[in-house]
Design an enzyme around this catalytic site. Structure first.
Site, PDB file in Angstrom:
ATOM      1  N   TYR A 156       8.188  14.736  -7.430  1.00 54.16           N
ATOM      2  CA  TYR A 156       7.451  13.014  -7.519  1.00 54.16           C
ATOM      3  C   TYR A 156       5.539  13.522  -8.794  1.00 54.16           C
ATOM      4  O   TYR A 156       5.472  12.237  -9.103  1.00 54.16           O
ATOM      5  CB  TYR A 156       6.149  12.420  -6.818  1.00 54.16           C
ATOM      6  CG  TYR A 156       7.925  11.120  -6.129  1.00 54.16           C
ATOM      7  CD1 TYR A 156       8.706  11.446  -5.751  1.00 54.16           C
ATOM      8  CD2 TYR A 156       7.513   9.467  -7.088  1.00 54.16           C
ATOM      9  CE1 TYR A 156      10.036  10.871  -4.894  1.00 54.16           C
ATOM     10  CE2 TYR A 156       8.524   8.881  -5.775  1.00 54.16           C
ATOM     11  CZ  TYR A 156       9.722   9.708  -5.411  1.00 54.16           C
ATOM     12  OH  TYR A 156      10.191   8.884  -5.077  1.00 54.16           O
ATOM     13  N   LYS A 223      14.303  18.994   4.358  1.00 55.28           N
ATOM     14  CA  LYS A 223      15.452  19.374   4.044  1.00 55.28           C
ATOM     15  C   LYS A 223      14.954  20.689   3.877  1.00 55.28           C
ATOM     16  O   LYS A 223      15.077  21.627   3.239  1.00 55.28           O
ATOM     17  CB  LYS A 223      15.707  18.686   2.739  1.00 55.28           C
ATOM     18  CG  LYS A 223      17.661  19.272   2.524  1.00 55.28           C
ATOM     19  CD  LYS A 223      18.125  18.246   3.275  1.00 55.28           C
ATOM     20  CE  LYS A 223      19.192  18.708   2.652  1.00 55.28           C
ATOM     21  NZ  LYS A 223      20.441  19.163   3.359  1.00 55.28           N
ATOM     22  N   ASP A 277      19.132  14.601   5.767  1.00 58.48           N
ATOM     23  CA  ASP A 277      20.669  13.901   5.763  1.00 58.48           C
ATOM     24  C   ASP A 277      20.606  13.309   7.479  1.00 58.48           C
ATOM     25  O   ASP A 277      21.557  12.215   7.968  1.00 58.48           O
ATOM     26  CB  ASP A 277      21.298  14.845   5.410  1.00 58.48           C
ATOM     27  CG  ASP A 277      21.700  16.083   5.949  1.00 58.48           C
ATOM     28  OD1 ASP A 277      20.405  16.666   6.864  1.00 58.48           O
ATOM     29  OD2 ASP A 277      22.719  16.964   5.668  1.00 58.48           O
ATOM     30  N   ASP A 301      10.477   8.204   0.416  1.00 56.20           N
ATOM     31  CA  ASP A 301      11.046   7.381  -0.351  1.00 56.20           C
ATOM     32  C   ASP A 301      12.452   7.004   0.030  1.00 56.20           C
ATOM     33  O   ASP A 301      12.332   5.381   0.439  1.00 56.20           O
ATOM     34  CB  ASP A 301      10.971   7.713  -1.625  1.00 56.20           C
ATOM     35  CG  ASP A 301      10.837   6.441  -2.990  1.00 56.20           C
ATOM     36  OD1 ASP A 301      10.927   5.094  -2.371  1.00 56.20           O
ATOM     37  OD2 ASP A 301      11.237   6.669  -4.061  1.00 56.20           O
TER      38      ASP A 301
END
Ligand code: NAP
Length: 411
Positions: A156, A223, A277, A301
């Site tokens: 971002y 992640k 995930d 987000d």
């Protein structure tokens, strides 16, 4: 404290970042675009009534209107005038409705710009269920979390180059010539910076929140199995910060297992981590095991919107963007332009953001009064169109009437 000459006094910050709040603080507000003025018109009386009732008239917000968005363009030619930024800095605390992103003006988004200029590095989104609200899951009441999303870094940060641009070609050449990395022909390129400083200040806020509120855990969501030096580093720096600054109050999940027989010692916050995930499964299957979440920008987000959907949607999801020098509370949905001026949309998101703001000012009694009154209003099935269309036996009211009903449910 300095007087403004218009009835209020300024909130101030001490050297450790703690707020000093006068009884009549100047608080900035931006109505917003589209249906922003509708939800603000419904919200302001609710906040004023809660403050009045909680402190017997001894405290009162002095609202200062700040120009931004479409109205500011009409009046000044600038969607985010410098004066607005200056006044938010001076107020320290402000609240805003949604803003349209102007097309073709070279600004990615007014919201992103505001967060960047004011360095509002923590996007904080509490997610909990209000009984009676239609939800797509069987046990929405098991969700009670606060997401701390890093707001300034990650993909971002806006460092990206279009496919075929000279910058993308130059960068591809740099990678090929110096690092023997070949990109697919004409790839667009985006950069994902995640820094120790950016991670530490976000995780510090999340841990401090959990410690202050006596919450059971903070989960670092990343992640890092794939992106080792960005997301994996976020995890590593998060644990380091916990060890260095919260050793007396925080234990790791491994320590709970190895030293404490699987049960966290009373009064300690457990710090743990989950891969992003897997976390999306966890919050659906075992939401009661998660309390505070700290995560980089993109994960945050996705996760905060998914969690809001789990408890009934964005119409009631509050949010805040907080930095060391300023805090801006905001509705998490957009401008819903097709409903502008119809006094129809749900003001719940902005009202609950206002309650968060009162809590941030240290006016927790007023915040609690709003949350409880809103809960009772919904339990009485008095709701706006978005919820009425999904609820049996609902009494549908307009935007401002929903605000009035909340005030009537304060006792
Ligand atoms: P949106 O304004 O959130 O509206 C999409 C749909 O969500 C609406 O048509 C409505 O659904 C529902 N909705 C949104 N707010 C609601 C409310 N308060 N009460 C009830 N229903 C509500 O999303 P968008 O149309 O994608 O975006 C419009 C503009 O908002 C864009 O310019 C975008 O850049 C901006 N935006 C601003 C912010 C911000 O300022 N933080 C955030 C997101 C988007 P139904 O039609 O089904 O009733």
């Amino acid at each position: 404290m300095e007087q403004t000459g218009c009835g209020g006094e300024w909130v101030s910050l001490d050297s450790r970042g703690a707020l000093t709040v006068p009884a009549n603080p100047n608080i900035g507000f931006i109505e917003g675009d589209g249906s922003g003025p509708d939800i603000w018109t419904a919200t302001r009386p609710v906040l004023d009534a809660a403050v009045f009732k909680s402190y017997a008239g001894k405290r009162k917000i002095n609202w200062l209107e700040l120009a931004a968005g479409e109205r500011a363009v009409k009046e000044t030619g600038d969607p985010l005038p410098e004066k607005t930024i200056e006044l938010i800095r001076k107020c320290v605390v402000a609240i805003k409705g949604p803003l349209t992103t102007p097309v073709g003006k070279g600004m990615r988004s007014l919201n992103v710009t505001l967060r960047r200029i004011l360095d509002l590095y923590a996007c904080i989104r509490p997610v909990r269920y209000f009984p009676g609200i239609p939800s797509p899951v069987r046990h929405p009441e098991r969700v009670d979390m606060v997401v701390f999303r890093e707001n300034t870094e990650d993909v971002y940060a806006g460092i990206e180059w279009e496919s075929g641009s000279s910058e993308a070609e130059l960068f591809a050449r740099l990678l090929r010539d110096n690092f023997k990395v070949s990109l697919p022909a004409e790839a667009g390129i985006g950069i994902k910076p995640i820094s120790p400083g950016g991670t530490r200040r976000l995780v510090r806020r999340a841990l401090a929140h959990a410690v202050r509120r006596g919450l059971p855990s903070v989960t670092l969501v990343h992640k890092g199995n794939i992106m080792k030096y960005t997301e994996g580093a976020f995890r590593k720096w998060g644990y380091e910060l916990a060890r260095e600054e919260f050793a007396q109050t925080v234990v790791t999940e491994d320590e709970v297992r190895e030293k404490f027989g699987g049960k966290a010692p009373a009064g300690k916050v457990v710090i743990k981590d989950r891969i992003a995930d897997s976390m999306f499964q966890q919050v659906l299957l075992r939401p009661e095991e998660y309390s505070v979440i700290a995560t980089p920008n993109l994960n945050g987000d996705y996760l905060s919107d998914a969690l809001a959907a789990q408890v009934g949607g964005l119409g009631m999801a509050p949010g805040a963007n907080i930095g060391d020098l300023a805090a801006v509370f905001e509705a998490t949905h957009g401008t819903a332009p097709k409903y502008a001026g119809l006094d129809k949309v749900n003001p719940g998101s902005l009202i609950l953001s206002g309650a968060m703001m009162l809590d941030h000012l240290g006016w927790g009694e007023a915040a609690k009064l709003i949350e409880e009154a809103l809960e009772r209003t919904v339990a009485d099935r008095i709701v706006t169109y978005d919820l009425a269309r999904q609820m049996k036996g609902a009494k549908e009211v307009g935007c401002s009437s929903f605000g009035v009903a909340i005030i009537e449910h304060m006792n």
